[in-house]
Design a protein around this motif. Structure first.
Motif, PDB file in Angstrom:
ATOM      1  N   ILE A  67     -24.130  92.281 -18.818  1.00  0.00           N
ATOM      2  CA  ILE A  67     -25.188  91.513 -19.556  1.00  0.00           C
ATOM      3  C   ILE A  67     -24.717  91.519 -21.330  1.00  0.00           C
ATOM      4  O   ILE A  67     -24.826  90.263 -22.047  1.00  0.00           O
ATOM      5  N   ASP A  68     -23.990  92.481 -21.752  1.00  0.00           N
ATOM      6  CA  ASP A  68     -23.534  92.588 -23.132  1.00  0.00           C
ATOM      7  C   ASP A  68     -22.403  91.581 -23.016  1.00  0.00           C
ATOM      8  O   ASP A  68     -22.334  91.007 -24.103  1.00  0.00           O
ATOM      9  N   ASP A  69     -21.587  91.619 -22.021  1.00  0.00           N
ATOM     10  CA  ASP A  69     -20.344  90.831 -22.213  1.00  0.00           C
ATOM     11  C   ASP A  69     -20.941  89.403 -22.404  1.00  0.00           C
ATOM     12  O   ASP A  69     -20.509  88.304 -23.098  1.00  0.00           O
ATOM     13  N   LEU A  71     -23.979  88.001 -23.196  1.00  0.00           N
ATOM     14  CA  LEU A  71     -24.854  87.939 -24.323  1.00  0.00           C
ATOM     15  C   LEU A  71     -23.674  87.664 -25.724  1.00  0.00           C
ATOM     16  O   LEU A  71     -24.038  86.844 -26.606  1.00  0.00           O
ATOM     17  N   SER A  72     -22.689  88.486 -25.725  1.00  0.00           N
ATOM     18  CA  SER A  72     -21.717  88.372 -26.665  1.00  0.00           C
ATOM     19  C   SER A  72     -21.044  87.007 -26.785  1.00  0.00           C
ATOM     20  O   SER A  72     -20.788  86.368 -27.770  1.00  0.00           O
ATOM     21  N   LYS A  73     -20.793  86.352 -25.605  1.00  0.00           N
ATOM     22  CA  LYS A  73     -19.983  85.300 -25.474  1.00  0.00           C
ATOM     23  C   LYS A  73     -20.834  84.020 -25.361  1.00  0.00           C
ATOM     24  O   LYS A  73     -20.310  83.038 -25.660  1.00  0.00           O
ATOM     25  N   ASN A  75     -23.884  83.880 -27.223  1.00  0.00           N
ATOM     26  CA  ASN A  75     -24.631  83.647 -28.226  1.00  0.00           C
ATOM     27  C   ASN A  75     -26.083  83.328 -27.795  1.00  0.00           C
ATOM     28  O   ASN A  75     -26.869  82.776 -28.783  1.00  0.00           O
ATOM     29  N   VAL A  76     -26.434  83.728 -26.751  1.00  0.00           N
ATOM     30  CA  VAL A  76     -27.988  83.849 -26.299  1.00  0.00           C
ATOM     31  C   VAL A  76     -28.578  84.951 -27.214  1.00  0.00           C
ATOM     32  O   VAL A  76     -28.221  86.017 -27.317  1.00  0.00           O
ATOM     33  N   THR A  77     -29.601  84.440 -27.904  1.00  0.00           N
ATOM     34  CA  THR A  77     -30.383  85.728 -28.740  1.00  0.00           C
ATOM     35  C   THR A  77     -31.598  86.085 -28.274  1.00  0.00           C
ATOM     36  O   THR A  77     -32.137  87.146 -28.937  1.00  0.00           O
ATOM     37  N   ARG A  78     -32.285  85.438 -27.439  1.00  0.00           N
ATOM     38  CA  ARG A  78     -33.326  85.957 -27.014  1.00  0.00           C
ATOM     39  C   ARG A  78     -33.533  85.746 -25.572  1.00  0.00           C
ATOM     40  O   ARG A  78     -33.181  84.560 -25.014  1.00  0.00           O
ATOM     41  N   VAL A 153     -32.326  93.309 -20.014  1.00  0.00           N
ATOM     42  CA  VAL A 153     -33.375  92.592 -21.107  1.00  0.00           C
ATOM     43  C   VAL A 153     -34.808  92.735 -20.481  1.00  0.00           C
ATOM     44  O   VAL A 153     -35.629  91.862 -20.968  1.00  0.00           O
TER      45      VAL A 153
END
Lengths: 192, 154
Positions: A67-69, A71-73, A75-78, A153
């Motif tokens: 999930i962190d990989d 989100l970081s790639k 750019n989903v913020t919510r 999330v």
């Protein structure tokens, strides 16, 4: 260092110089490696249901990191709306890690249950289930990945396969059911 | 301690309030134990966020102060400045909070926090097979990459 899981998609946004490089893995190597893992689990546990469980657990542990990989790639913020989140998994998530996209379909009336339909599934190239393994959900790892990632999330979900080409169905259909969205609470007790 | 740069310290928390990492560059005064210090910092972020939501003039769906919110629901703050320091915060949908404390003249650090999350935390911690998610980490590569990166911040 790499998790070695499915990072074989082309760069999602090749124009974006700030995006970290997405490592690519040869698709055949990936498919065969996954096959070898399933084969080994079958040897170790000798029970198809137990292997299904193990695959789901392995997927879960992948998911809580992936999930962190993701989100970081991406750019989903919510991720607050389940509907929107399902679309993002199907269109962006599958694309990023498996190089294919899924279709979101069959919503129930409350909007808490839907299906992800995969027409193309790179995990099952070269795979046929023998007579003895008819109950095996060969791709169960994917259910675990999605369950783990969504849990991070704050969405508790239940994910299972309802149609599987290896069982003679015409496509892969994964059922996603939202059980609960967990609110953010103050984590400490007063007397600590 | 070496001559102070503009960085003071950094905290990384997860959703459960566990301080995954604490990094200090320059902090002449420490009065609390690390546990108390980290807990207070997390409490500050948590309370400040619930206040910002409550005071939001653009939304009428605020609920009551202190009532749990879904992650990503409502507005949030990304920095505040006092006369002695500036605190910048990145919060991800996965519940990771990265807090960077700097000198008060520091510019906008949102990009920098994003960089630390994507290119340092994810690369060196999340992708480290020996790391147990949700636990405090100590990772040489992470520290080296972080020190290297913050030197470039103006």
């Amino acid at each position: 260092m790499s998790t070695g899981f499915g990072l074989m998609a082309p760069l999602l946004r090749p124009s974006d110089a700030s995006a970290p490089n997405v490592e690519k893995v040869n698709a055949e190597l990936f498919t065969l490696t996954y096959g070898a893992i399933v084969r080994q689990l079958l040897t170790d546990f000798e029970d198809v249901d137990e292997v299904n469980k193990q695959l789901d657990t392995m997927g879960y542990h992948i998911g809580i990191r992936l999930i962190d990989d993701f989100l970081s790639k991406s750019n989903v913020t919510r991720c607050t709306e389940f509907k929107e989140t399902a679309e993002v998994i199907a269109k962006v998530g599958f694309k990023m890690f498996l190089g294919v996209t899924a279709t979101v379909a069959n919503w129930d009336a409350d909007g808490t249950e839907c299906s992800l339909i995969l027409d193309d599934n790179p995990l099952v190239d070269y795979v046929e289930l023998p007579e003895t393994c008819q109950g095996l959900y060969y791709c169960n790892v994917l259910c675990g990945v999605i369950r783990g990632a969504l849990e991070m999330v704050s969405m508790r979900t239940e994910v299972k396969w309802v149609r599987d080409v290896l069982h003679g169905d015409d496509t892969f259909e994964m059922r996603l059911k939202l059980l609960k969205q967990v609110p953010e609470e103050y984590p400490y007790k007063d007397d600590e | 301690m070496a001559a102070p740069g503009r960085m003071r310290c950094m905290y990384i928390f997860n959703r459960n309030g566990v301080c995954l990492h604490y990094h200090v560059w320059y902090r002449p005064l420490t009065t609390l134990s690390p546990q108390q210090d980290q807990k207070l910092m997390f409490g500050l972020l948590f309370s400040l966020r619930s206040f910002t939501v409550k005071m939001d003039p653009t939304s009428n769906n605020k609920g009551h102060l202190g009532v749990p919110q879904l992650p990503g629901q409502g507005c949030s703050f990304h920095a505040f400045t006092t006369n002695t320091y500036k605190l910048s915060l990145l919060e991800t949908p996965s519940g990771i909070k990265i807090v960077l404390v700097t000198d008060p003249g520091m510019g906008d650090l949102r990009e920098a926090l994003r960089y630390i999350y994507s290119n340092i935390y994810v690369e060196y911690v999340i992708k480290n097979p020996l790391y147990v998610p949700g636990e405090h980490f100590r990772c040489e590569l992470f520290n080296a990459a972080l020190d290297q990166y913050v030197k470039t911040l103006k």
